[in-house]
Write an enzyme that holds these catalytic residues in place. Structure first.
Site, PDB file in Angstrom:
ATOM      1  CG  HIS A 195      -2.014  -0.913   1.273  1.00  0.00           C
ATOM      2  ND1 HIS A 195      -1.882  -2.247   1.034  1.00  0.00           N
ATOM      3  CD2 HIS A 195      -3.338  -0.697   1.501  1.00  0.00           C
ATOM      4  CE1 HIS A 195      -3.085  -2.819   1.114  1.00  0.00           C
ATOM      5  NE2 HIS A 195      -3.978  -1.907   1.404  1.00  0.00           N
ATOM      6  CD  GLU A 198      -5.651   3.782   1.983  1.00  0.00           C
ATOM      7  OE1 GLU A 198      -4.732   3.181   2.571  1.00  0.00           O
ATOM      8  OE2 GLU A 198      -6.870   3.503   2.141  1.00  0.00           O
TER       9      GLU A 198
HETATM   10  N1  HPA Z   1      -5.154   0.664   3.878  1.00  0.00           N
HETATM   11  C1  HPA Z   1      -4.281   0.252   4.792  1.00  0.00           C
HETATM   12  N2  HPA Z   1      -4.490  -0.820   5.544  1.00  0.00           N
HETATM   13  C2  HPA Z   1      -5.597  -1.512   5.382  1.00  0.00           C
HETATM   14  C3  HPA Z   1      -6.543  -1.133   4.467  1.00  0.00           C
HETATM   15  C4  HPA Z   1      -6.307   0.018   3.650  1.00  0.00           C
HETATM   16  O1  HPA Z   1      -7.089   0.429   2.786  1.00  0.00           O
HETATM   17  N3  HPA Z   1      -7.548  -2.038   4.559  1.00  0.00           N
HETATM   18  C5  HPA Z   1      -7.205  -2.935   5.503  1.00  0.00           C
HETATM   19  N4  HPA Z   1      -6.026  -2.627   6.007  1.00  0.00           N
HETATM   20 ZN    ZN Z   2      -6.121  -2.086   1.334  1.00  0.00          ZN
END
Ligand code: HPA
Ligand code: ZN
Length: 335
Positions: A195, A198
């Site tokens: 990730h 975001e």
């Molecule tokens: N971002 C970060 N961690 C997470 C997410 C997300 O969208 N969903 C579940 N854990």
């Molecule tokens: Zn996620």
């Protein structure tokens, strides 16, 4: 309003899901059923009360409730039932292939053994008609040492997962914090994702690429703040696993009309549509497609491109990938 033909196409087209946290598929009804089955006391009195708490202001406000929900998972059968329920919904949405994230530390830290977690999730994948593989995610708010211990505990089950990822609280926990454990995973031949971008800045996307050497970026929507990064992602055809409903619920964008997925596609980026945590964010795959297409000027050609991108970005053998891509094109040839 979406015309009926486009809605039907979005529902029926073959697709892959590449960003789904299995713990985020736990519906309130199942949380309460498992709490009762396991004698776990919840901080919420009813399904309605729990659902009413799903009013998030940012990622952390969601994560606090998401970890509380996962506290009902204790036995292998619990992990099986959760995964089987998700796969059934995925099948209804014509998801042909899914790469499922799971967060072992959320469970091992409560005393649940690694084999209970992996065997329960894996067995449900084997029992489903949907092609399903697993990606083990490290919780980035914890230390790299903890991630290394987690990896070691999972290695006896190395044949049951295809890759590793990085999730949980992004800001203040940059990808480079996990440089050593990702290097080790790379040596082990695991696929790598993280990730990034975001809530975190474009700098985190750079270090996910250059330090961790990931093969896909999860979310990544903030890349458009950096033109050089945008151009690089397009040039390298580095896929982004975008989660539109998640981005609205966690206030990454105020409204779907402001979501940048069309801008990403117009920048020639390999964007995909995914559900992230469908039980918490108001929908599974087709709900995400429909909400996005209702709010933005997207049409049939975008639908085909997004379906193709989902398979192109999947961790599948080349022949199988081509078969799915042909299936997408055959579907659209008849529309
Ligand atoms: N971002 C970060 N961690 C997470 C997410 C997300 O969208 N969903 C579940 N854990
Ligand atoms: Zn996620």
């Amino acid at each position: 309003m979406l015309n009926e033909q486009l809605r039907r196409v979005l529902q029926q087209m073959p697709k892959a899901e590449l960003h789904i946290h299995i713990e985020g598929s736990l519906e309130p009804e199942l949380i309460f059923a498992l709490a009762e089955r396991n004698g776990v006391k919840l901080a919420y009195g009813s399904v309605e009360e729990l659902r009413a708490a799903y009013a998030f202001t940012d990622l952390q406000s969601f994560l606090d409730i998401y970890y509380a929900g996962a506290s009902v998972l204790l036995k292998e059968q619990d992990f099986y039932d959760m995964t089987a329920a998700y796969l059934k919904r995925a099948e209804e949405d014509n998801v042909r292939h899914t790469e499922i994230f799971f967060d072992p530390q959320t469970h091992t830290h409560r005393g649940v053994a690694m084999d209970v977690i992996i065997n329960g999730i894996y067995r449900a994948c084997q029992d489903s008609p949907v092609s399903a593989t697993l990606i083990l995610c490290f919780l980035r708010h914890l230390s790299e040492e903890d991630a290394i211990v987690t990896l070691e505990a999972a290695l006896p089950y190395r044949d049951k997962f295809i890759g590793v990822g990085l999730d949980s609280s992004e800001v203040g926990n940059p990808p480079e914090k996990f440089a050593r454990v990702f290097a080790r995973c790379r040596e082990l031949g695991l696929h790598l994702v993280a990730h990034a971008g975001e809530e975190g800045p474009p700098a985190y996307i750079y270090t996910a690429l250059d330090t961790l050497k990931v093969e896909r970026i999860d979310h990544g929507v903030r890349c458009l703040e950096d033109p050089a990064l945008t151009e690089r992602l397009a040039r390298e055809q580095m896929a982004l696993t975008v989660c539109p409903l998640s981005n609205i619920k966690l206030c990454v964008f105020d409204k779907m009309e402001q979501h940048n997925i069309l801008d990403l596609l117009n920048a020639n980026i390999v964007a995909t549509v995914n559900s992230d945590d469908p039980a918490y964010f108001g929908g599974y795959m087709n709900d995400n497609f429909i909400a996005t297409f209702e709010a933005l000027p997207l049409g049939l050609s975008h639908a085909q491109r997004l379906a193709r991108n989902s398979f192109a970005a999947a961790f599948l053998p080349a022949a199988q990938k081509q078969q799915y891509l042909d299936e997408v094109d055959a579907f659209f040839a008849k529309v």
